[in-house]
Design an enzyme around this catalytic site. Structure first.
Site, PDB file in Angstrom:
ATOM      1  NE  ARG A 188      -3.998   1.957   2.188  1.00 38.81           N
ATOM      2  CZ  ARG A 188      -4.265   2.728   3.236  1.00 38.81           C
ATOM      3  NH1 ARG A 188      -3.620   2.548   4.375  1.00 38.81           N
ATOM      4  NH2 ARG A 188      -5.161   3.677   3.138  1.00 38.81           N
ATOM      5  CG  ASN A 193      -1.755   9.253   6.856  1.00 36.44           C
ATOM      6  OD1 ASN A 193      -2.737   8.674   7.279  1.00 36.44           O
ATOM      7  ND2 ASN A 193      -0.870   9.825   7.656  1.00 36.44           N
ATOM      8  CG  HIS A 232      -8.145  -3.613  -1.508  1.00 34.31           C
ATOM      9  ND1 HIS A 232      -9.140  -2.715  -1.783  1.00 34.31           N
ATOM     10  CD2 HIS A 232      -7.030  -2.865  -1.269  1.00 34.31           C
ATOM     11  CE1 HIS A 232      -8.650  -1.466  -1.722  1.00 34.31           C
ATOM     12  NE2 HIS A 232      -7.369  -1.545  -1.419  1.00 34.31           N
ATOM     13  CG  HIS A 263      -1.111   5.517  -0.202  1.00 28.78           C
ATOM     14  ND1 HIS A 263      -1.728   6.008   0.919  1.00 28.78           N
ATOM     15  CD2 HIS A 263      -2.000   4.654  -0.747  1.00 28.78           C
ATOM     16  CE1 HIS A 263      -2.932   5.481   1.036  1.00 28.78           C
ATOM     17  NE2 HIS A 263      -3.111   4.649   0.039  1.00 28.78           N
ATOM     18  CG  ASP A 309      -9.457 -12.612   0.928  1.00 31.58           C
ATOM     19  OD1 ASP A 309     -10.514 -13.198   1.251  1.00 31.58           O
ATOM     20  OD2 ASP A 309      -8.649 -13.090   0.111  1.00 31.58           O
TER      21      ASP A 309
END
Ligand code: HEM
Ligand code: NAG
Ligand code: NAG
Ligand code: NAG
Length: 346
Positions: free
Chosen positions: A64, A110, A212, A68, A265
């Site tokens: 992640r 963030n 994800h 970002h 998940d």
């Protein structure tokens, strides 16, 4: 002569503008460090593996963080100026705030990046710099790109040759994050527009959302789907599987401690696989932005294809990660440098 006098400032202005506006001619390539630091990829992989063995969170947190980093824009002229160069994958997200500057990572947007991602980059950088030939020769942006590749493989996903040659950015401001990151409430059109701003496609949206398949979300990111959906007391998002909704309500009671995070998940939370797409088919996508990929007829065919065929998903994910890794990269010395400390501008 008179002509030249008029045009010189204009030319200078145009040249300065083009620095910001031209699509980056920057070229990344595989094995960029072959002569500079030949073992860099195994050094990074070993450091990341060690960190991954300590905590699984290393994988989602690092993946992640890479997204970002690439997805955020900074104006290093002035935050108020709209003429901002693409910030891109330049490790600006790793920069720590100082008393005079609130850095990217401390923007409220963030979205609570997990500390393990930052720690992974810092540790890998230390391992690289412990080799005299490599010391301060490998950018933090490239270390993050390698680490993101490595955590996907460590979690059971595909491995791939990663393109390298990024320089580290020269600035990092919280303001640059404003409105740049896609929100979990987004529709397919909003997701597609937000990725288009990075030069990425709708296929990239669908493939990269597959990330994800691992990691955590805080309850407040989806509470609006399980409680009082669209302001109607007691109502639940109708595109949410009702048994999954009940499970989410149990894990995230009303007014839950805001630090509580749950697995995204619910079936194979610790494996990077195509279960994400199978979950969408069962209406078990956690965010509106996830479930939208199944509900919208334009994206459903790829959801169905990747739910059926894990190898197809792996290939698409690798292609899109490579495209993400090219966003706004800096390769000319004027654009960036190699940071001595990934969390501090040189
Ligand atoms: C498509 C638009 C996207 C949206 C709206 C979105 C939104 C979110 C949100 C809200 C969270 C939960 C954060 C929290 O509460 O802590 C999250 C987590 C995460 N996202 Fe995304 N995301 C998107 C795309 C991506 C992409 C492209 C990647 C990587 C390629 C990615 C990787 C992750 C990972 C791995 C986590 C788990 C982080 C952890 O466990 O620390 N996401 N995302
Ligand atoms: C960053 O800013 C530039 C110039 O304004 C723009 O072209 C680009 O699409 C932006 N990128 C992102 C990811 O917002
Ligand atoms: C994210 O931003 C919040 C609020 O601005 C801040 O408290 C938090 O420390 C930041 N997270 C990270 C990992 O920097
Ligand atoms: C809801 O999830 C269950 C598994 O937990 C599944 O059997 C069922 O088919 C799902 N319902 C829908 C409408 O997809």
């Amino acid at each position: 002569m008179a002509n030249q006098k008029i045009s010189r400032p204009l030319l200078l202005f145009a040249a300065t503008l083009s620095l910001f506006l031209l699509p980056s001619s920057a070229q990344l390539r595989q094995n960029f460090y072959a002569n500079i630091c030949p073992n860099v990829e195994s050094i990074v992989r070993d450091a990341v593996t060690q960190k991954f063995r300590q905590t699984f969170t290393t994988a989602p947190a690092t993946l992640r963080l890479f997204f970002h980093d690439c997805a955020v824009n900074v104006s290093f002229l002035s935050p108020s100026l709209s003429l901002s160069p693409p910030q891109g994958c330049d490790a600006s997200v790793i920069i720590a705030s100082t008393p005079g500057n609130t850095a990217e990572k401390d923007n409220p947007d963030n979205l609570s990046l997990a500390g393990d991602g930052f720690d992974t980059v810092i540790k890998a950088k230390a391992a690289v710099d412990a080799v005299p030939q490599c010391r301060n020769k490998v950018s933090c942006a490239d270390i993050l790109a390698m680490a993101a590749r490595d955590v996907v493989a460590l979690a059971g996903g595909p491995s791939y040759a990663v393109e390298l040659g990024r320089l580290d950015g020269l600035s990092s401001t919280a303001a640059s994050v404003d409105g740049k990151l896609p929100l979990p409430s987004f529709s397919l059109d909003q997701l597609t527009a937000s990725f288009a701003a990075m030069g990425l496609s709708q296929t990239d949206v669908i493939a990269l959302s597959g990330a994800h398949t691992i990691g955590f979300s805080h309850c407040n990111r989806f509470a609006g789907r399980i409680y009082d959906f669209r302001g109607r007391a007691g109502s639940v998002d109708p595109t949410l599987n009702s048994s999954y909704a009940a499970q989410l309500q149990a894990e995230c009671p009303r007014n839950v401690d805001p630090s509580i995070a749950i697995q995204m998940d619910p079936v194979t939370p610790h494996t990077f696989d195509n279960q994400y797409y199978r979950n969408l088919q069962a209406r078990q996508g956690l965010f509106t932005s996830d479930q939208a990929l199944q509900e919208d007829a334009r994206s459903r065919p790829l959801v169905d294809a990747w739910a059926r065929n894990p190898a197809l998903f792996n290939r698409a994910f690798v292609t899109s990660m490579t495209r993400l890794g090219r966003v706004g990269v800096k390769t000319r010395p004027a654009q960036g440098n190699i940071r001595r400390d990934c969390s501090v501008l040189n």
